[in-house]
Design an enzyme around this catalytic site. Structure first.
Site, PDB file in Angstrom:
ATOM      1  N   ILE A 139       0.816  -1.226   0.000  1.00 28.21           N
ATOM      2  CA  ILE A 139       0.000   0.000   0.000  1.00 28.21           C
ATOM      3  C   ILE A 139       0.842   1.265   0.000  1.00 28.21           C
ATOM      4  O   ILE A 139       0.329   2.354  -0.105  1.00 28.21           O
ATOM      5  CB  ILE A 139      -0.990   0.036   1.194  1.00 28.21           C
ATOM      6  CG1 ILE A 139      -0.292  -0.306   2.515  1.00 28.21           C
ATOM      7  CG2 ILE A 139      -2.186  -0.840   0.941  1.00 28.21           C
ATOM      8  CD1 ILE A 139      -1.200  -0.205   3.721  1.00 28.21           C
ATOM      9  N   GLY A 140       2.119   1.136   0.131  1.00 28.48           N
ATOM     10  CA  GLY A 140       2.954   2.335   0.092  1.00 28.48           C
ATOM     11  C   GLY A 140       4.428   2.018   0.240  1.00 28.48           C
ATOM     12  O   GLY A 140       4.805   0.915   0.650  1.00 28.48           O
ATOM     13  N   GLY A 145      10.851   1.749   4.303  1.00 34.38           N
ATOM     14  CA  GLY A 145      10.627   0.453   3.651  1.00 34.38           C
ATOM     15  C   GLY A 145       9.268   0.405   2.994  1.00 34.38           C
ATOM     16  O   GLY A 145       8.721   1.431   2.598  1.00 34.38           O
ATOM     17  N   THR A 146       8.737  -0.814   2.911  1.00 34.51           N
ATOM     18  CA  THR A 146       7.472  -1.006   2.208  1.00 34.51           C
ATOM     19  C   THR A 146       6.351  -1.228   3.224  1.00 34.51           C
ATOM     20  O   THR A 146       6.566  -1.855   4.251  1.00 34.51           O
ATOM     21  CB  THR A 146       7.587  -2.233   1.279  1.00 34.51           C
ATOM     22  OG1 THR A 146       8.761  -2.067   0.490  1.00 34.51           O
ATOM     23  CG2 THR A 146       6.393  -2.367   0.365  1.00 34.51           C
ATOM     24  N   VAL A 147       5.190  -0.691   2.895  1.00 36.36           N
ATOM     25  CA  VAL A 147       4.031  -0.870   3.774  1.00 36.36           C
ATOM     26  C   VAL A 147       3.042  -1.805   3.064  1.00 36.36           C
ATOM     27  O   VAL A 147       2.734  -1.616   1.890  1.00 36.36           O
ATOM     28  CB  VAL A 147       3.343   0.479   4.081  1.00 36.36           C
ATOM     29  CG1 VAL A 147       2.238   0.299   5.117  1.00 36.36           C
ATOM     30  CG2 VAL A 147       4.353   1.518   4.562  1.00 36.36           C
ATOM     31  N   LYS A 161       4.626  -2.562   8.315  1.00 40.45           N
ATOM     32  CA  LYS A 161       5.748  -1.768   7.789  1.00 40.45           C
ATOM     33  C   LYS A 161       7.006  -2.599   7.869  1.00 40.45           C
ATOM     34  O   LYS A 161       7.485  -2.914   8.957  1.00 40.45           O
ATOM     35  CB  LYS A 161       5.907  -0.478   8.599  1.00 40.45           C
ATOM     36  CG  LYS A 161       4.710   0.454   8.479  1.00 40.45           C
ATOM     37  CD  LYS A 161       4.935   1.767   9.186  1.00 40.45           C
ATOM     38  CE  LYS A 161       5.761   2.715   8.342  1.00 40.45           C
ATOM     39  NZ  LYS A 161       5.844   4.058   8.944  1.00 40.45           N
ATOM     40  N   ASP A 258       8.056  15.398  11.224  1.00 46.04           N
ATOM     41  CA  ASP A 258       7.830  15.071   9.820  1.00 46.04           C
ATOM     42  C   ASP A 258       6.339  15.219   9.476  1.00 46.04           C
ATOM     43  O   ASP A 258       5.753  14.357   8.829  1.00 46.04           O
ATOM     44  CB  ASP A 258       8.339  13.664   9.522  1.00 46.04           C
ATOM     45  CG  ASP A 258       8.744  13.490   8.064  1.00 46.04           C
ATOM     46  OD1 ASP A 258       8.849  14.507   7.349  1.00 46.04           O
ATOM     47  OD2 ASP A 258       8.946  12.337   7.633  1.00 46.04           O
TER      48      ASP A 258
END
Ligand SMILES: Nc1ncnc2c1ncn2[C@@H]1O[C@H](COP(=O)(O)OP(=O)(O)OP(=O)(O)O)[C@@H](O)[C@H]1O
Length: 458
Positions: A139-140, A145-147, A161, A258
């Site tokens: 999803i992202g 890293g990758t979600v 995550k 952030d």
């Protein structure tokens, strides 16, 4: 001791979602029973961590920066090693597994149940839940890293995550930071931590799944049908509440560092949840005026005073929030390199328009224009102008931002309901189809309230 939040800064008491997971920071009863022990553990651990960090600090020397041009994804991160006088979990710890374990047990020692955060949380379950980390479940992607979207054995949906293997050493600090910060907090406008696990060189965080994309996707028009000004105000208020909670109602102030549109996740009901605590910093001393720290954040959202002085305060989040407000009413990214020179930095351009009395031209072309929405946009830009003031003393505290936004929303609703027929909801089946104009932007009659020159709308 936790300070009592005001009524609108609700702390969620949502129950655990899955008995198989080791949940962190969700059980209020357990929190009460173990709070005394936990406070002592926290205190001892913090002291050890501070001493440990000071020892490590002596080893840090280099500085490196990578600046992207559009304020998105990891290419836009500004990273640098400058100084760290109160760094509880320094980057220097990232290359040493025993140091990681130190930080890990530190994080674990403050969990609600007093148990370690790995418990029944198996790698196999996570692996299966994401269909073996299948791209279809992705999803992202972020700097960390990758979600993935995951479905656990009991059917509950989570976001997984998974840290990038090749950069794990560089990002281990962010991983630990996110776990530690998330494990301390509980608020309906903050993404909840469900658990985390280490499996060989795999580092995985399991958090609440927020199913309606991020704010940037909504502003880009690739999610939903476009947010109306009232919905944007609601989202801005949710974000302001979440950040106020971090600044004022946790044991020690937490600075997110952030705040940006891609870190604001949106629920199906268009509520906002602030995510991505990889860069968050805790102040050891609630009365400290600032933390001297490494410069981190995302280009376009970063407080210039913090960049200059390396002194991090809550007002750096206020600055980023000001940039976010401008983004929300203009629809533009904070930095748009392809625009004419004087429009590239969106806050400068929007503020110029506001000062010239042309705020309406800065308005997102996706927003329907009517007197109530134009007035609301102007008021939001005025607030944003204060948030991005050059010096932190001139910026309002986040709590005041929430209050001002609350008033703007109230007067917008009153005016929209009294002066005009209620705006059609795009959730309603009767909502008229909008036509796309030549700029590929959905148009409707409300544009006709104010004619906007083409060069502004392009
Ligand atoms: N809990 C979640 N639920 C649903 N989607 C999520 C969740 N967390 C992240 N995402 C999606 O994955 C994307 C990447 O998230 P991530 O936090 O890793 O990176 P980012 O904030 O977009 O980028 P960066 O790490 O560079 O700041 C998000 O923009 C969001 O669309």
């Amino acid at each position: 001791m936790k300070k009592t939040p005001p009524p609108n800064l609700h702390q969620s008491s949502q129950s655990r979602q899955n008995a198989n997971l080791q949940f962190v920071g969700t059980n209020n009863d357990a929190k009460r029973h173990s709070s005394k022990t936990l406070r002592s553990l926290k205190y001892a651990a913090k002291k050890c961590a501070a001493v440990f960090s000071l020892f490590l600090y002596g080893k840090r020397k280099s500085a490196s920066y990578v600046v992207g041009n559009d304020g998105r994804k990891n290419t836009s991160k500004v990273r640098g090693v400058v100084s760290s006088s109160t760094d509880l979990s320094s980057e220097s710890t990232t290359k040493n597994s025993s140091k990681w374990k130190f930080s890990y047990s530190y994080a674990s020692s403050i969990t609600a149940s007093g148990q370690l955060g790995i418990g029944n949380f198996s790698f196999e379950e996570i692996y299966k839940s994401t269909a073996k980390f299948s791209p279809a479940n992705e999803i992202g992607q972020g700097g960390f890293g990758t979600v993935y979207k995951g479905k656990l054995n009991d059917g509950s949906i989570v976001a997984v995550k998974r840290a990038k293997k090749d950069v794990i050493h560089n990002h281990l600090h962010e991983f630990k930071n996110e776990i530690y910060t998330l494990s301390q907090i509980e608020h309906r406008n903050l993404v909840r931590l469900y658990g985390y696990l280490e499996h060989g060189d795999e580092k995985i965080i399991v958090v609440e799944y927020v199913g309606n994309g991020n704010l940037r996707e909504h502003l880009n028009g690739i999610r939903g049908e476009g947010l109306e000004i009232g919905e944007r105000l609601d989202i801005a208020i949710d974000v302001a509440h979440a950040v106020t909670y971090l600044h004022m109602y946790t044991d020690n102030p937490i600075i997110h560092r952030d705040i940006k549109a891609s870190n604001i996740l949106i629920t199906e009901n268009l509520k906002a949840k602030v995510a991505d605590f990889g860069f968050a910093r805790l102040s050891d001393d609630p009365n400290a005026t600032h933390i001297s720290t490494q410069v981190k954040g995302t280009a376009g959202y970063m407080d210039p005073e913090y960049l200059r002085t390396y002194q991090l305060t809550e007002k750096s989040d206020v600055y980023s929030f000001g940039v976010l407000l401008v983004e929300m009413v203009t629809g533009r990214h904070p930095i748009e390199p392809k625009r004419p020179v004087d429009e590239r930095v969106t806050i400068r351009w929007a503020m110029k328009m506001l000062k010239q009395g042309d705020a309406v031209f800065a308005m997102d072309p996706r927003l329907r224009r009517n007197p109530a929405s134009i007035k609301a946009v102007k008021q939001v830009l005025k607030l944003a102008l204060q948030c991005v003031a050059p010096s932190k003393q001139s910026r309002p505290p986040m709590k005041n931002c929430a209050e001002v936004l609350w008033d703007i929303r109230k007067s917008f609703r009153d005016e929209a309901n009294s002066d005009h027929p209620p705006l059609p909801s795009h959730h309603s089946a009767n909502f008229p189809q909008r036509e796309k104009n030549k700029f590929g932007i959905e148009d409707d009659d409300s544009y006709k309230f104010v004619s906007v020159p083409n060069h502004i709308r392009s």
